[in-house]
Design a protein around this motif. Structure first.
Motif, short mmCIF file in Angstrom:
data_model
loop_
_atom_site.label_atom_id
_atom_site.label_comp_id
_atom_site.label_asym_id
_atom_site.label_seq_id
_atom_site.Cartn_x
_atom_site.Cartn_y
_atom_site.Cartn_z
N PHE A 110 0.85 -1.20 0.00
CA PHE A 110 0.00 0.00 0.00
C PHE A 110 0.88 1.25 0.00
O PHE A 110 0.69 2.18 -0.81
CB PHE A 110 -0.88 -0.05 1.25
CG PHE A 110 -2.09 0.86 1.22
CD1 PHE A 110 -2.07 2.08 0.56
CD2 PHE A 110 -3.25 0.49 1.90
CE1 PHE A 110 -3.19 2.91 0.56
CE2 PHE A 110 -4.37 1.31 1.90
CZ PHE A 110 -4.33 2.53 1.24
N PHE A 111 1.87 1.27 0.88
CA PHE A 111 2.76 2.42 1.00
C PHE A 111 3.57 2.60 -0.28
O PHE A 111 3.81 3.73 -0.73
CB PHE A 111 3.69 2.20 2.20
CG PHE A 111 4.23 3.46 2.80
CD1 PHE A 111 3.39 4.47 3.23
CD2 PHE A 111 5.60 3.66 2.94
CE1 PHE A 111 3.88 5.64 3.80
CE2 PHE A 111 6.11 4.81 3.50
CZ PHE A 111 5.24 5.81 3.93
N SER A 112 3.99 1.50 -0.89
CA SER A 112 4.77 1.56 -2.14
C SER A 112 3.92 2.12 -3.27
O SER A 112 4.41 2.91 -4.10
CB SER A 112 5.29 0.17 -2.50
OG SER A 112 6.13 -0.34 -1.50
N PHE A 113 2.67 1.73 -3.33
CA PHE A 113 1.74 2.27 -4.33
C PHE A 113 1.67 3.78 -4.22
O PHE A 113 1.72 4.51 -5.22
CB PHE A 113 0.37 1.64 -4.14
CG PHE A 113 -0.73 2.29 -4.93
CD1 PHE A 113 -0.93 1.98 -6.26
CD2 PHE A 113 -1.58 3.22 -4.33
CE1 PHE A 113 -1.94 2.60 -6.99
CE2 PHE A 113 -2.58 3.84 -5.05
CZ PHE A 113 -2.77 3.52 -6.39
N LEU A 114 1.57 4.27 -2.99
CA LEU A 114 1.47 5.72 -2.78
C LEU A 114 2.75 6.44 -3.14
O LEU A 114 2.72 7.60 -3.55
CB LEU A 114 1.08 5.99 -1.33
CG LEU A 114 -0.32 5.51 -0.92
CD1 LEU A 114 -0.51 5.61 0.58
CD2 LEU A 114 -1.40 6.29 -1.65
N PHE A 115 3.90 5.77 -3.00
CA PHE A 115 5.16 6.39 -3.41
C PHE A 115 5.17 6.58 -4.93
O PHE A 115 5.57 7.64 -5.42
CB PHE A 115 6.34 5.52 -2.98
CG PHE A 115 7.68 6.19 -3.17
CD1 PHE A 115 8.27 6.90 -2.13
CD2 PHE A 115 8.35 6.12 -4.37
CE1 PHE A 115 9.50 7.53 -2.30
CE2 PHE A 115 9.58 6.74 -4.56
CZ PHE A 115 10.15 7.44 -3.51
N GLY A 116 4.75 5.56 -5.67
CA GLY A 116 4.66 5.70 -7.12
C GLY A 116 3.68 6.78 -7.52
O GLY A 116 3.92 7.54 -8.47
N TYR A 157 4.26 -2.12 -7.46
CA TYR A 157 3.34 -1.13 -6.88
C TYR A 157 3.77 0.29 -7.18
O TYR A 157 2.92 1.18 -7.32
CB TYR A 157 3.19 -1.36 -5.38
CG TYR A 157 2.21 -2.46 -5.07
CD1 TYR A 157 0.84 -2.25 -5.14
CD2 TYR A 157 2.65 -3.74 -4.76
CE1 TYR A 157 -0.07 -3.26 -4.88
CE2 TYR A 157 1.75 -4.78 -4.51
CZ TYR A 157 0.39 -4.52 -4.57
OH TYR A 157 -0.51 -5.53 -4.34
N PHE A 158 5.07 0.54 -7.30
CA PHE A 158 5.53 1.84 -7.76
C PHE A 158 4.93 2.16 -9.12
O PHE A 158 4.43 3.26 -9.37
CB PHE A 158 7.06 1.85 -7.87
CG PHE A 158 7.79 2.19 -6.61
CD1 PHE A 158 7.21 2.02 -5.36
CD2 PHE A 158 9.09 2.69 -6.66
CE1 PHE A 158 7.89 2.33 -4.20
CE2 PHE A 158 9.79 3.01 -5.51
CZ PHE A 158 9.18 2.83 -4.28
N LEU A 159 5.00 1.18 -10.02
CA LEU A 159 4.50 1.39 -11.39
C LEU A 159 2.98 1.54 -11.41
O LEU A 159 2.45 2.34 -12.18
CB LEU A 159 4.93 0.23 -12.29
CG LEU A 159 6.44 0.02 -12.44
CD1 LEU A 159 6.73 -1.13 -13.40
CD2 LEU A 159 7.12 1.30 -12.93
N LEU A 160 2.28 0.77 -10.56
CA LEU A 160 0.83 0.91 -10.49
C LEU A 160 0.45 2.29 -9.96
O LEU A 160 -0.50 2.90 -10.43
CB LEU A 160 0.25 -0.19 -9.61
CG LEU A 160 -1.28 -0.30 -9.60
CD1 LEU A 160 -1.81 -0.66 -10.98
CD2 LEU A 160 -1.74 -1.34 -8.58
#
Length: 406
Positions: A72-78, A221-224
Motif C-alpha cells: 500500500f505504501f509503495s503504491f502511494l510512493f509511485g 506497486y511503484f509502477l501501479l
C-alpha cells in the motif's frame, strides 16, 4: 520562484489520508512482533503457543496485515512520483538527487533497525524512472507481473524440477548461532553494539528482498501508483467512483475465494513431511491474496474517506500522512525504546496480542503530535530537512517563514 515539489495548499487530502492509513497498517505489522526485523530464535514463541490471544493476533496479522501494507505504501510512493512529474520544478536530476537523500536517510535508519524500507525505495525508485514515459499498457502489464512476483514464481518452478540441496547441519548451526547472536545483541547490547550488528545486516536485507521477491513486488506497486497518478484516479476521484466500486467488489469477493481455497488445502496438506508442490502452490496463492487485499484496502479506504461520516477519520489519517516520513521513522524510535535492550527491553517478554493493542495508543500519540506540529510548522521535521537538501535552500518551516538559501 517555486521551490517545492508540491506546496501544502496543492496537496490532495485524500492521498494524505491513505498514506496515514497505510502507516497504521505498517505499525501493526511491526509492533505485533516487537519490531524484530530479524529471524526469531527457536523457543521464543513457545510460551505463547496455547494462548488464545496469541493465536488470534497471529491469525489477524497474518491474514489482514502482513504483506499488505508495505505494498500500500509503495503504491502511494509511485503515485507521489506521478504528482511530482506534474510540477513545474520537476526534473529527473532533481528527483534522482531527492532519491539519493532518501537513500541516505534510509541508510541511517538501517543502522538502527533492520526493517528499513527507505534504502529499498532508493534502489527501486531509480528503476521506476526508466518507466516514466512508458505507455499505460506497459505499466499495467509490468506492474501486474511484478506484483504477482513472477521472477520468484519462475525461480520456484525451476527449483521444483531441479531442487537445490538442503542446508547442511553445519550451515543450520551457523544460521541458528547468527540468529541467537543478533537476538542477544538486541536484548542485551548497548547502542554501539546494536549499530555494529546492523552494518553487515544490510547485505542480509537485500538478500531477503531478492530471495522473497519483495523488491520486485515493490517495483510493481511503484509502477501501479505511477499509472494511477497519470490517470488521475485520486486527483479526480469522483470521475472514477464507479471504477473504485467495481474493484472493491472484485477484490473483496476474490479475496474470500482465495481464503476459501487456501484454508482447506492447508488443513489437508499442511502437516507432515514438506511437499514441494504444496509449498509452490501456497506461495503463489499468498502473493495473489496479498495483491487482492491491497487493492481492497486502497479502493475501500478511498471510498470511505470521502464519506461525510468519515471526515474525522480523514483528518486524523491525513495529519499522519502529511508527515509520513517523520511518522515512519518515529514509529521505529518508539519500537526501539519499548522493545530493545537500550530501552525497556520488552522484546519477547510481552504477549504479541498485547503488542497489537499497543498499536492504538502509539498511533494516537502520533496523531496528537502531528496535529500540534502542523499547527505551528509547514512540514514535518524530516520532510523539511529532505526538501531543504533537495532544493539546497532552507524551506519554510514555521508558518509564514521565507525560503532561505544555504
Amino acid at each position: 520562484m517555486k521551490t517545492t515539489a508540491i506546496a501544502p495548499k496543492e496537496r490532495i487530502l485524500l492521498i494524505d489520508g491513505l498514506r496515514g492509513f497505510a502507516l497504521l497498517g505498517i505499525l501493526i505489522a511491526h509492533i505485533t512482533y516487537w519490531f524484530n526485523a530479524g529471524p526469531t530464535p527457536d523457543g521464543i514463541f513457545q510460551k505463547y503457543t496455547n494462548d488464545i490471544g496469541f493465536q488470534i493476533a497471529g491469525a489477524f496479522e497474518g491474514i489482514f496485515i502482513s504483506g499488505k501494507f508495505y505494498t500500500f505504501f509503495s503504491f502511494l510512493f509511485g503515485l507521489s512520483f506521478a504528482l511530482q512529474m506534474e510540477s513545474k520544478s520537476f526534473t529527473i536530476g532533481r528527483f534522482v538527487w531527492r532519491l539519493f537523500i532518501l537513500g541516505l536517510i534510509g541508510l541511517a535508519h538501517s543502522l538502527h533497525w533492520r526493517g528499513d524500507i527507505l534504502s529499498i525505495y532508493f534502489v527501486v525508485g531509480l528503476v521506476m524512472i526508466l518507466f516514466r514515459n512508458a505507455s499505460d499498457k506497459v505499466l499495467i502489464i509490468a506492474s501486474l507481473l511484478l506484483i504477482l512476483n513472477l521472477p520468484i514464481r519462475i525461480r520456484d518452478g525451476y527449483r521444483f524440477f531441479y531442487p537445490t540441496p538442503p542446508p547442511t547441519a553445519q550451515q543450520q548451526k551457523q544460521n541458528e548461532q547468527k540468529t541467537k547472536s543478533y537476538w542477544d545483541t538486541v536484548k542485551k547490547g548497548n547502542y554501539r553494539e546494536l549499530i555494529a550488528a546492523n552494518v553487515p545486516a544490510m547485505v542480509d536485507k537485500f538478500d531477503f528482498q531478492f530471495d522473497s521477491g519483495r523488491i520486485y513486488i515493490t517495483l510493481g506497486y511503484f509502477l501501479l501508483g505511477l499509472l494511477a497518478g497519470r490517470r488521475k484516479w485520486f486527483a479526480k476521484w469522483e470521475e472514477h467512483r464507479l471504477f473504485f466500486k467495481k474493484w472493491l467488489k472484485i477484490s473483496g469477493f476474490a479475496t474470500l475465494g482465495i481464503i476459501a481455497v487456501a484454508v482447506p488445502l492447508g488443513i489437508a496438506f499442511g502437516n507432515g513431511e514438506p511437499k514441494p508442490w504444496f509449498n509452490l502452490l501456497m506461495s503463489a496463492l499468498y502473493d495473489v491474496h496479498c495483491m487482492l487485499l491491497t487493492f481492497f484496502y486502497i479502493v475501500g479506504m478511498t471510498l470511505l474517506l470521502q464519506k461525510k461520516s468519515w471526515k474525522g477519520a480523514l483528518q486524523n489519517f491525513s495529519v499522519i500522512g502529511k508527515m509520513a516520513l517523520t511518522s515512519y521513522l518515529s514509529q521505529t524510535l518508539i519500537g526501539i525504546i519499548l522493545f530493545y535492550g537500550v530501552g525497556f527491553n520488552l522484546m519477547g517478554e510481552v504477549n504479541p496480542w498485547i503488542c497489537l493493542l499497543l498499536t492504538f495508543p502509539v498511533y494516537g500519540i502520533q496523531i496528537l503530535f502531528s496535529r500540534w506540529w502542523l499547527s505551528n510548522y509547514t512540514y514535518g521535521p524530516v520532510e523539511w530537512l529532505w526538501r531543504s537538501l533537495t532544493y539546497l535552500r532552507w524551506q519554510p518551516l514555521k508558518r509564514g517563514d521565507l525560503v532561505a538559501e544555504f
